[in-house]
Design an enzyme around this catalytic site. Structure first.
Site, PDB file in Angstrom:
ATOM      1  N   PHE A  25     -93.154 -33.590 -39.665  1.00  0.00           N
ATOM      2  CA  PHE A  25     -93.255 -32.457 -40.594  1.00  0.00           C
ATOM      3  C   PHE A  25     -93.611 -31.167 -39.830  1.00  0.00           C
ATOM      4  O   PHE A  25     -92.805 -30.224 -39.760  1.00  0.00           O
ATOM      5  CB  PHE A  25     -94.290 -32.812 -41.671  1.00  0.00           C
ATOM      6  N   ASN A  46     -90.885 -40.881 -31.340  1.00  0.00           N
ATOM      7  CA  ASN A  46     -90.401 -42.260 -31.500  1.00  0.00           C
ATOM      8  C   ASN A  46     -89.969 -42.539 -32.949  1.00  0.00           C
ATOM      9  O   ASN A  46     -89.680 -43.676 -33.299  1.00  0.00           O
ATOM     10  CB  ASN A  46     -91.470 -43.272 -31.056  1.00  0.00           C
ATOM     11  N   ASP A  70     -91.740 -43.032 -26.853  1.00  0.00           N
ATOM     12  CA  ASP A  70     -93.083 -43.322 -27.352  1.00  0.00           C
ATOM     13  C   ASP A  70     -94.076 -42.773 -26.329  1.00  0.00           C
ATOM     14  O   ASP A  70     -94.114 -43.264 -25.193  1.00  0.00           O
ATOM     15  CB  ASP A  70     -93.244 -44.842 -27.513  1.00  0.00           C
ATOM     16  N   TYR A 159    -108.303 -42.575 -37.392  1.00  0.00           N
ATOM     17  CA  TYR A 159    -107.663 -41.252 -37.224  1.00  0.00           C
ATOM     18  C   TYR A 159    -108.697 -40.235 -36.726  1.00  0.00           C
ATOM     19  O   TYR A 159    -108.486 -39.552 -35.726  1.00  0.00           O
ATOM     20  CB  TYR A 159    -107.079 -40.817 -38.560  1.00  0.00           C
ATOM     21  N   THR A 189    -102.018 -28.917 -44.700  1.00  0.00           N
ATOM     22  CA  THR A 189    -100.850 -28.045 -44.688  1.00  0.00           C
ATOM     23  C   THR A 189     -99.763 -28.673 -45.550  1.00  0.00           C
ATOM     24  O   THR A 189     -99.658 -29.898 -45.615  1.00  0.00           O
ATOM     25  CB  THR A 189    -100.363 -27.870 -43.238  1.00  0.00           C
TER      26      THR A 189
HETATM   27  P1  NAD Z   1     -95.840 -36.479 -39.165  1.00  0.00           P
HETATM   28  O1  NAD Z   1     -96.145 -37.929 -39.353  1.00  0.00           O
HETATM   29  O2  NAD Z   1     -94.799 -35.869 -40.032  1.00  0.00           O
HETATM   30  O3  NAD Z   1     -95.437 -36.192 -37.657  1.00  0.00           O
HETATM   31  C1  NAD Z   1     -95.943 -36.939 -36.571  1.00  0.00           C
HETATM   32  C2  NAD Z   1     -94.789 -37.210 -35.631  1.00  0.00           C
HETATM   33  O4  NAD Z   1     -95.277 -37.934 -34.485  1.00  0.00           O
HETATM   34  C3  NAD Z   1     -93.706 -38.085 -36.271  1.00  0.00           C
HETATM   35  O5  NAD Z   1     -92.436 -37.518 -36.064  1.00  0.00           O
HETATM   36  C4  NAD Z   1     -93.835 -39.410 -35.544  1.00  0.00           C
HETATM   37  O6  NAD Z   1     -92.618 -40.139 -35.489  1.00  0.00           O
HETATM   38  C5  NAD Z   1     -94.336 -38.961 -34.195  1.00  0.00           C
HETATM   39  N1  NAD Z   1     -95.036 -40.000 -33.437  1.00  0.00           N
HETATM   40  C6  NAD Z   1     -96.021 -40.831 -33.858  1.00  0.00           C
HETATM   41  N2  NAD Z   1     -96.409 -41.643 -32.863  1.00  0.00           N
HETATM   42  C7  NAD Z   1     -95.657 -41.318 -31.781  1.00  0.00           C
HETATM   43  C8  NAD Z   1     -95.577 -41.792 -30.448  1.00  0.00           C
HETATM   44  N3  NAD Z   1     -96.359 -42.786 -30.013  1.00  0.00           N
HETATM   45  N4  NAD Z   1     -94.670 -41.239 -29.600  1.00  0.00           N
HETATM   46  C9  NAD Z   1     -93.851 -40.233 -30.014  1.00  0.00           C
HETATM   47  N5  NAD Z   1     -93.886 -39.732 -31.273  1.00  0.00           N
HETATM   48  C10 NAD Z   1     -94.786 -40.271 -32.147  1.00  0.00           C
HETATM   49  O7  NAD Z   1     -97.223 -35.703 -39.311  1.00  0.00           O
HETATM   50  P2  NAD Z   1     -97.519 -34.146 -39.374  1.00  0.00           P
HETATM   51  O8  NAD Z   1     -98.127 -33.844 -40.687  1.00  0.00           O
HETATM   52  O9  NAD Z   1     -96.363 -33.379 -38.925  1.00  0.00           O
HETATM   53  O10 NAD Z   1     -98.678 -34.039 -38.274  1.00  0.00           O
HETATM   54  C11 NAD Z   1     -98.382 -33.646 -36.940  1.00  0.00           C
HETATM   55  C12 NAD Z   1     -99.673 -33.499 -36.153  1.00  0.00           C
HETATM   56  O11 NAD Z   1    -100.522 -32.526 -36.779  1.00  0.00           O
HETATM   57  C13 NAD Z   1    -100.478 -34.787 -36.045  1.00  0.00           C
HETATM   58  O12 NAD Z   1    -101.046 -34.874 -34.756  1.00  0.00           O
HETATM   59  C14 NAD Z   1    -101.562 -34.591 -37.082  1.00  0.00           C
HETATM   60  O13 NAD Z   1    -102.731 -35.292 -36.751  1.00  0.00           O
HETATM   61  C15 NAD Z   1    -101.788 -33.090 -37.058  1.00  0.00           C
HETATM   62  N6  NAD Z   1    -102.318 -32.584 -38.336  1.00  0.00           N
HETATM   63  C16 NAD Z   1    -101.513 -32.442 -39.424  1.00  0.00           C
HETATM   64  C17 NAD Z   1    -102.055 -31.960 -40.611  1.00  0.00           C
HETATM   65  C18 NAD Z   1    -101.221 -31.726 -41.847  1.00  0.00           C
HETATM   66  O14 NAD Z   1    -101.739 -31.213 -42.854  1.00  0.00           O
HETATM   67  N7  NAD Z   1     -99.941 -32.036 -41.844  1.00  0.00           N
HETATM   68  C19 NAD Z   1    -103.432 -31.667 -40.681  1.00  0.00           C
HETATM   69  C20 NAD Z   1    -104.206 -31.861 -39.559  1.00  0.00           C
HETATM   70  C21 NAD Z   1    -103.636 -32.306 -38.382  1.00  0.00           C
END
Ligand code: NAD
Length: 344
Positions: A25, A46, A70, A159, A189
């Site tokens: 996202f 991944n 990964d 987490y 977000t």
């Molecule tokens: P998301 O799940 O949509 O995106 C995470 C991405 O990481 C995915 O595309 C997933 O396939 C990839 N991924 C997971 N493990 C992996 C690995 N071992 N190797 C390669 N790719 C891998 O989540 P998001 O909401 O986009 O969050 C992205 C980052 O932002 C995360 O680190 C999350 O902790 C942080 N975050 C997001 C929010 C929010 O509100 N969305 C809030 C706080 C922190």
């Protein structure tokens, strides 16, 4: 090299960036904005919780590449890299509760590998940390100097503690190896490309309201969240990347809403006739959540610009268009023609 990342307070020459989790996202919005600013992007993902469809619009762009990898195995990117944005990690409770060990591994081993890449390339490194490092906070609003109130052995510990470890590791690379690091603590977000079944409140409410199903509010709905539209977040993150500031820095919208209010607003924005159904609250669900964003304002001149109602309307419009896009479920391995997935 031109100064491609700019903020009101400074700019930084960045020609090529690596975004781990670039098909997720937030990662996909970052890749899109970096390309819009002329930065070449290598996304490493991944596709565990992300989807190649999120970056399908970049498939024919020669300045963009999605590499299936990964980051807990290894991270190798040939050529120069100026910026590493480390976003790979399951992020929604549904995902990290299903994937507890992977979540800990990507926060620890994956962060170690991403930091190693930044060290090797002499690149700036930015860690996507989270407001969850504050746990169920006893200080409100949350300032960066607050150390948090986290239950390490509760279900959310996988987490929260992974991110707290990732922050400690980032600081250790900065102090030991002189890597130019930054930590952003992201608050809730929302926006287009969230998965309808990812379990987070806003996409769940929108999906339920559009389907005419009851909107399920946890507890009495008086717990609060401060929700930031994704374009504001991306601007803040790239601002931090462009600055020399190490963080940790909160980026989020301080406009605080009760979860019940969010549900009511979603029902109104979708024009749904859904009612509200109250369900049990998850273990260790935070009672309050609001960032103090003074630091981001002082250092970056950053403030959110998209009002909740406006962001919500844009998100609902996207969900209406995306109804027949199957983007739910952990472990989905989506492929899109022209996108370089499966290449290691
Ligand atoms: P998301 O799940 O949509 O995106 C995470 C991405 O990481 C995915 O595309 C997933 O396939 C990839 N991924 C997971 N493990 C992996 C690995 N071992 N190797 C390669 N790719 C891998 O989540 P998001 O909401 O986009 O969050 C992205 C980052 O932002 C995360 O680190 C999350 O902790 C942080 N975050 C997001 C929010 C929010 O509100 N969305 C809030 C706080 C922190």
């Amino acid at each position: 090299m031109t100064d491609l990342l700019e903020t009101p307070t400074g700019s930084r020459p960045v020609r090529r960036a690596v975004v781990t989790g670039g098909a997720g996202f937030l990662g996909s919005h970052l890749c899109t904005e970096l390309r819009r600013r002329g930065v070449e992007v290598v996304a490493l993902d991944n596709l565990l919780t992300g989807n190649a469809g999120n970056v399908a619009h970049l498939a024919d762009d020669p300045g963009f590449r999605l590499v299936h990898c990964d980051v807990t195995d290894y991270v190798h990117v040939p050529g120069d890299v100026d910026l590493v944005l480390h976003f790979a990690s399951p992020a929604s409770p549904v995902d990290y509760l299903k994937l507890p060990i992977h979540t800990l591994k990507v926060g620890s081993i994956g962060t170690n590998h991403a930091l190693g890449l930044a060290m090797e390339k002499g690149a700036r490194f930015l860690l996507a940390s989270t407001s969850e490092v504050y746990g169920d906070p006893q200080v409100h609003p949350q300032l960066e100097s607050y150390w948090g109130h986290v239950n390490p052995v509760g279900p959310r510990g996988v987490y929260d503690e992974a991110k707290r470890y990732a922050e400690a590791l980032t600081m250790a690379y900065r102090q030991t190896h002189g890597v130019d690091t930054a930590i952003v603590r992201i608050f809730n977000t929302f926006g287009p490309r969230m998965r309808p079944h990812d379990g987070r409140a806003i996409p769940t409410f929108i999906r339920q309201a559009l389907a005419g199903e009851p909107v399920t509010v946890a507890g009495d709905g008086q717990q609060t969240r401060s929700v930031c539209f994704v374009s504001d977040l991306v601007r803040g993150i790239l601002g931090l990347a462009a600055s020399g500031h190490p963080g940790p820095m909160n980026i989020g919208n301080p406009h605080e809403l009760s979860v019940l209010q969010i549900a009511r607003d979603v029902i109104e924005a979708t024009g749904s006739s859904s009612g509200i159904r109250f369900i049990g609250r998850p273990v260790d669900d935070p009672m309050v959540r609001r960032p103090d964003t003074t630091l981001a304002t002082e250092v970056l001149g950053w403030a959110p610009e998209v009002a909740w109602e406006v962001g919500l309307a844009r998100t609902v419009a996207w969900f209406r268009d995306a109804v027949d896009v199957d983007v739910d479920g952990v472990g989905e391995q989506a492929t899109v023609e022209g996108v370089d997935v499966g290449v290691r």
